[in-house]
Structures are given as C-alpha cells and as structure tokens.
Design a protein around this motif. Sequence first.
Motif, mmCIF file in Angstrom:
data_model
loop_
_atom_site.group_PDB
_atom_site.id
_atom_site.type_symbol
_atom_site.label_atom_id
_atom_site.label_comp_id
_atom_site.label_asym_id
_atom_site.label_seq_id
_atom_site.Cartn_x
_atom_site.Cartn_y
_atom_site.Cartn_z
ATOM 1 N N CYS A 127 1.568 -0.965 3.335
ATOM 2 C CA CYS A 127 2.746 -0.138 3.077
ATOM 3 C C CYS A 127 3.677 -0.206 4.288
ATOM 4 C CB CYS A 127 2.272 1.289 2.823
ATOM 5 S SG CYS A 127 3.563 2.516 2.688
ATOM 6 N N THR A 179 4.854 2.077 5.929
ATOM 7 C CA THR A 179 4.439 3.056 6.931
ATOM 8 C C THR A 179 3.457 2.445 7.929
ATOM 9 O OG1 THR A 179 4.741 4.766 5.278
ATOM 10 C CG2 THR A 179 3.464 5.376 7.209
ATOM 11 N N HIS A 195 -3.804 2.686 4.653
ATOM 12 C CA HIS A 195 -3.875 4.007 4.012
ATOM 13 C C HIS A 195 -3.743 3.935 2.496
ATOM 14 C CE1 HIS A 195 0.400 3.308 4.727
ATOM 15 N NE2 HIS A 195 0.690 4.209 3.807
ATOM 16 N N CYS A 205 0.303 5.176 -2.273
ATOM 17 C CA CYS A 205 1.337 5.696 -1.362
ATOM 18 C C CYS A 205 2.742 5.468 -1.916
ATOM 19 C CB CYS A 205 1.182 5.109 0.035
ATOM 20 S SG CYS A 205 2.362 5.823 1.184
HETATM 21 ZN ZN ZN Z 1 2.439 4.395 2.757
#
Ligand code: ZN
Length: 366
Positions: free
Chosen positions: A43, A45, A61, A168
């Motif tokens: 992701c 992030t 994650h 996510c």
């Molecule tokens: Zn994420």
Amino acid sequence: MKMWPAVAAVLESPEATFTLQPVELGPLASGEVLVRVLASGVCGTDMEARELTPTPSVLGHEGVGIVEELGPDVTGVVPGDLVVMSYPSCGDCAGCLRDTRWLCENNWSLSFDGKRGDGSHPVHRDGTPIASAYFQQSSFSTRAVVPARSLVLAPPDIPLPVLAALPCGVLTGVGAVLNVLKISSGDSLAVIGTGAVGLAAIMAAKILGATTIVAIDVHPGRLELSRQLGATHSISALGQSVPEAILQQIPEGIRAVLDTTGRQSSWSDAVTYLQRGGDFAFVTTPEPVETYGFPPFPLFLKCGSLHTVLLGGANAQDTLSTIFAWYRQGEFPVDDIVRTYAFEDIELAFEHSIAGETIKPVLLMP
Ligand SMILES: [Zn+2]
Ligand SMILES: [Zn+2]
C-alpha cells in the motif's frame, strides 16, 4: 518462552531497500495469534512509513494467512482459519467501546510506533527486538503476530491475491462511498485520482446504484480503466479546467466528491461543482503543517459538508463482509487492478507501484 522462525523483509533505514532475513517471532501476548502469512498487499502507506516508523523495521499491513497458534485469552478464531489482517484498535478507548473502532484513539501509535501497545516488540533479529507490530501485524514476513481482534475470517473460495488487496486501500475507497458519503440509488459521485482507493470507490458506487460516476485523473489509461469499472464520465485534469468540464457535461453538479490525491486544487475545484447540501470527503493524510489555503465561504453558501475518511469509516468486519459478497456475485472486479509478485521481488513491487505501472501489488509468500 516459545518463539517461531520466519523470513521477513527488513528495512534497515528509510533510504535502504528491503532485504529478506531470518527473524524470530513471539512469545504471544494475551489476545494475540500467530499467523502463517500467505500473501500481503503493498500500500502507499508502506512508502510513507519508511519515514514514520523507527528502523530497522518490518512493514506490511494487508496480510492474509492461516492461523497457526493461539496466545492466551483468544476468542473468535482457531488454528487453520483463513484470515485477513485488518487495521489495529486498542479495544479500551471510547471509540473502541462504542464499536466504532476506526475512531480508536490509539490507532496511529498502534500503526506506526513499531511496537505493541505495551511497548514490547514481537519480532527479534539475532536475539534483539526490532521495530515491528507495524499496524500490529508487520505482514512482509512469512509469519506474523496479530491481535485476534484485528482479524476477519475470510471465505476460502476467494483467491488469495484478491483477499490481500482488500484490507486497506480498497476498504478505504469502498468505506468512503458506503459509510461516509452514503451513496445510494440515482446518486452522483466524482472521484479525484484513480489509484486503488479511487477505483474501489468507483466499483462500489456502481454497485450502490449511482447513475453519475465521474473519474478525474491525468493518466488516459486510468481514465479508460475507470470507465470499464463503472465510471459514466471521465475527465482529464490535464490542459483544461476540471470544474468547467464537469459543469458542461453535468450542469446540475455533483452530490458527493471523493478526493484521493490530497492536492489543494481538489478542494477549491470541488466546491465549484458540488451541489447544494453536497458532501466532500478526502482520504489522504495531510502533512501536519498543511493548511490547503481553502476558502470556506463557497462551501458555507452551499451548506456543503467536509468529511475526513480514516480507515473507510469502516468496521472492517462489516465492510469486508460486504465486499466478499459483492466479489462472489461477480459485481466487484477487483482482480482487474491486482498484480502479484513473489515475496523476494518486493522491491520490484514497490518500483512498479511508485511508477504507476501496477495499481495494487500483492506479494505471495513461499
Ligand atoms: Zn494502507
Ligand atoms: Zn481504541
């Protein structure tokens, strides 16, 4: 003190590349589960976390795997269960106690501090603890220690790469239109930026019955894909005024706008084409010093609402169950945005993601 061996992608410093290394996991604390990781989404992030999380660290994650061992006081899962690892929550704060765990006061620290809530680390290298428990999972590893309360039971008939693509970005895009903007039949939605979050929002809006779905991006390929996935209009943000282009085609304006880019122009543009009483939502974490220079007057005149969307405003269990059902009915073609990579090709997955070549990379563990 029971420990388990694993191979993890360790990041030595924010500038370093990932290297696969042997690590040890454990012991399991109260409420924790050991999961054999089969796949993990990558992701945006994870890129930002290179700077946010202490190093050396194990990131990741969006894990999917099989429950192997239970720590003390675990309920809800048993060894052998296929699970998706969702975002962390403490279970004790006001948001958690109201069952609105996306509002957990401790979400940020449980995601980015690189340790458990009690300060300990579940991952060790050569006997020394390293930053881990990232999103309380650190899923770039062949095994992960995860609180049972973060786990969502997964239907075994949904392919692993699809499951790992969901927890996510896709959850955020779907949650934004389902839980926050509350898109319904006959509604209109504009989505600014068509990465994984934006495309998930478009797919969900189509299922929820929106009849006007506008995709806004600078890449012709992404606009084309948006059309395939449900957008009724596609607008290039290059070389033209987006508000003018929208109002020319849709004079009544748009009821709900979702920004996935974090660009300042999204805000001022959206106010121009937002309908009276409309909703503007954004999903990108702003820099702490960001002010956006946003004039609130036009939004006020339109009685518009401004929403921040964290974790899709979603109880992961509920919203993922909705997505599972859509996928099984053939209505949510998330396969079209996923590309898989072998675990050892993690650097390539990041390169392709940054270059925009791959929308949603998913790592497959050996
Ligand atoms: Zn994420
Ligand atoms: Zn909490």
